[in-house]
Design an enzyme around this catalytic site. Structure first.
Site, mmCIF file in Angstrom:
data_model
loop_
_atom_site.group_PDB
_atom_site.id
_atom_site.type_symbol
_atom_site.label_atom_id
_atom_site.label_comp_id
_atom_site.label_asym_id
_atom_site.label_seq_id
_atom_site.Cartn_x
_atom_site.Cartn_y
_atom_site.Cartn_z
ATOM 1 N N LYS A 13 0.828 -1.205 0.000
ATOM 2 C CA LYS A 13 0.000 0.000 0.000
ATOM 3 C C LYS A 13 0.871 1.267 0.000
ATOM 4 O O LYS A 13 0.617 2.186 -0.766
ATOM 5 C CB LYS A 13 -0.911 0.032 1.245
ATOM 6 C CG LYS A 13 -1.853 -1.149 1.357
ATOM 7 C CD LYS A 13 -2.815 -0.986 2.524
ATOM 8 C CE LYS A 13 -2.167 -0.952 3.889
ATOM 9 N NZ LYS A 13 -1.534 -2.204 4.327
ATOM 10 N N ARG A 87 -9.383 0.868 9.323
ATOM 11 C CA ARG A 87 -8.940 -0.491 9.640
ATOM 12 C C ARG A 87 -9.995 -1.265 10.416
ATOM 13 O O ARG A 87 -9.766 -2.429 10.751
ATOM 14 C CB ARG A 87 -7.670 -0.406 10.485
ATOM 15 C CG ARG A 87 -6.383 -0.717 9.711
ATOM 16 C CD ARG A 87 -5.293 -0.666 10.735
ATOM 17 N NE ARG A 87 -4.047 -1.235 10.394
ATOM 18 C CZ ARG A 87 -3.049 -0.594 9.796
ATOM 19 N NH1 ARG A 87 -3.213 0.613 9.347
ATOM 20 N NH2 ARG A 87 -1.888 -1.193 9.642
ATOM 21 N N ARG A 126 12.234 -4.595 5.021
ATOM 22 C CA ARG A 126 11.865 -3.277 4.489
ATOM 23 C C ARG A 126 12.696 -2.198 5.176
ATOM 24 O O ARG A 126 13.022 -2.313 6.350
ATOM 25 C CB ARG A 126 10.399 -2.940 4.812
ATOM 26 C CG ARG A 126 9.405 -3.874 4.282
ATOM 27 C CD ARG A 126 8.034 -3.256 4.219
ATOM 28 N NE ARG A 126 7.413 -2.973 5.512
ATOM 29 C CZ ARG A 126 6.105 -2.782 5.658
ATOM 30 N NH1 ARG A 126 5.294 -2.822 4.612
ATOM 31 N NH2 ARG A 126 5.587 -2.529 6.832
ATOM 32 N N ARG A 160 11.261 0.080 10.550
ATOM 33 C CA ARG A 160 10.172 0.213 11.503
ATOM 34 C C ARG A 160 10.360 -0.757 12.664
ATOM 35 O O ARG A 160 10.745 -1.902 12.459
ATOM 36 C CB ARG A 160 8.834 -0.069 10.823
ATOM 37 C CG ARG A 160 8.407 1.062 9.926
ATOM 38 C CD ARG A 160 7.187 0.727 9.143
ATOM 39 N NE ARG A 160 6.136 0.055 9.916
ATOM 40 C CZ ARG A 160 4.901 -0.112 9.470
ATOM 41 N NH1 ARG A 160 4.572 0.349 8.264
ATOM 42 N NH2 ARG A 160 4.006 -0.729 10.189
ATOM 43 N N ARG A 171 0.059 -8.546 13.543
ATOM 44 C CA ARG A 171 -0.547 -7.549 12.644
ATOM 45 C C ARG A 171 -1.466 -8.237 11.636
ATOM 46 O O ARG A 171 -2.525 -7.724 11.279
ATOM 47 C CB ARG A 171 0.546 -6.742 11.944
ATOM 48 C CG ARG A 171 1.186 -5.732 12.894
ATOM 49 C CD ARG A 171 2.552 -5.280 12.454
ATOM 50 N NE ARG A 171 2.536 -4.513 11.230
ATOM 51 C CZ ARG A 171 3.614 -4.292 10.486
ATOM 52 N NH1 ARG A 171 4.781 -4.813 10.846
ATOM 53 N NH2 ARG A 171 3.528 -3.576 9.413
#
Ligand code: AMP
Length: 224
Positions: A13, A87, A126, A160, A171
């Site tokens: 996203k 969400r 990431r 992160r 998550r």
């Protein structure tokens, strides 16, 4: 024009939102980025959110909705791409109300469909440029020159705190339990547009462009 990018963590996203900003002048509204800024700034919201985010759970709806309300006011008149919001169903209902109060309406919801097994691999690894925010991945999207940001030449990168294998599972569980019910919620409105998030970045971008082509007139209107 208001678009939602929906999908589990690691679906891509943020990457696609970044492209939409560059190509079409959308403003990316990422509640995750906003919360990370609150955490970094040590604000009361940040202090409340940090432990919840580190566990991979969702921050309470009232906190998120109030934060989004303030942001919508600040972004008045811009085309927005909502990344990571809503969400939960209560957040989606609040969004409908906040948009209606401002005489706005949701244009569409783009759902990035991905295999769950691939997500952990995509998330762990990431990193982003600390200077300009460009996103990378050790394996799937490395910088062209090692240790140098392609976009701005920066040499400092950040990861992160919640991009660990353990937190990813929590998550994903939160997504399946609390966010997946948004699919029937938006399907009923006829605004849901699925894209294959397993395709490579360029193909996903092309699929999103094809969906946007259906909104060309609307995009033009908000520019005027
Ligand atoms: P993201 O950057 O979108 O993956 O969000 C990172 C974390 O921030 C999530 O795991 C949640 O803890 C929190 N978060 C972000 N957006 C929301 C939201 N709309 N509702 C609740 N929690 C959120």
């Amino acid at each position: 024009m208001i678009l939602i990018l929906l999908g589990p963590p690691g679906a891509g996203k943020g990457t696609q939102a970044e492209r939409l900003e560059k190509r079409h002048g959308f403003r990316q509204v990422s509640t995750g980025d906003m919360l990370r800024a609150e955490v970094a700034g040590g604000s009361p919201i940040g202090r409340e959110a940090k432990a919840i985010m580190d566990r991979g759970e969702l921050v309470p709806d009232n906190v998120i909705i109030a934060m989004l309300d303030r942001r919508l006011a600040a972004e008045h008149g811009h085309d927005l791409i909502l990344d990571g919001f809503p969400r939960t169903v209560p957040q989606a209902e609040a969004l409908d109300r906040l948009l209606a109060e401002r005489g706005l309406a949701l244009s569409g919801v783009i759902v990035m469909e991905v295999d769950e097994e691939a997500l952990a691999e995509r998330i762990v690894g990431r990193f982003t440029c600390a200077t300009c925010g460009a996103s990378y991945h050790e394996r799937f999207r490395p910088t062209r020159a090692s240790g140098v940001c392609d976009r701005c030449g920066g040499r400092k990168f950040i990861r992160r705190a919640d991009d660990t294998r353990e937190t990813v599972l929590a998550r994903l569980a939160a997504y399946n339990a609390q966010t997946a019910p948004l699919l029937p919620y938006y399907r009923k409105t006829g605004k849901l547009h699925p894209v294959n998030g397993m395709a490579d970045i360029e193909e996903v971008a092309a699929a999103i462009e094809a969906i946007l082509a259906g909104f060309a007139a609307e995009l033009e209107l908000t520019r005027k």
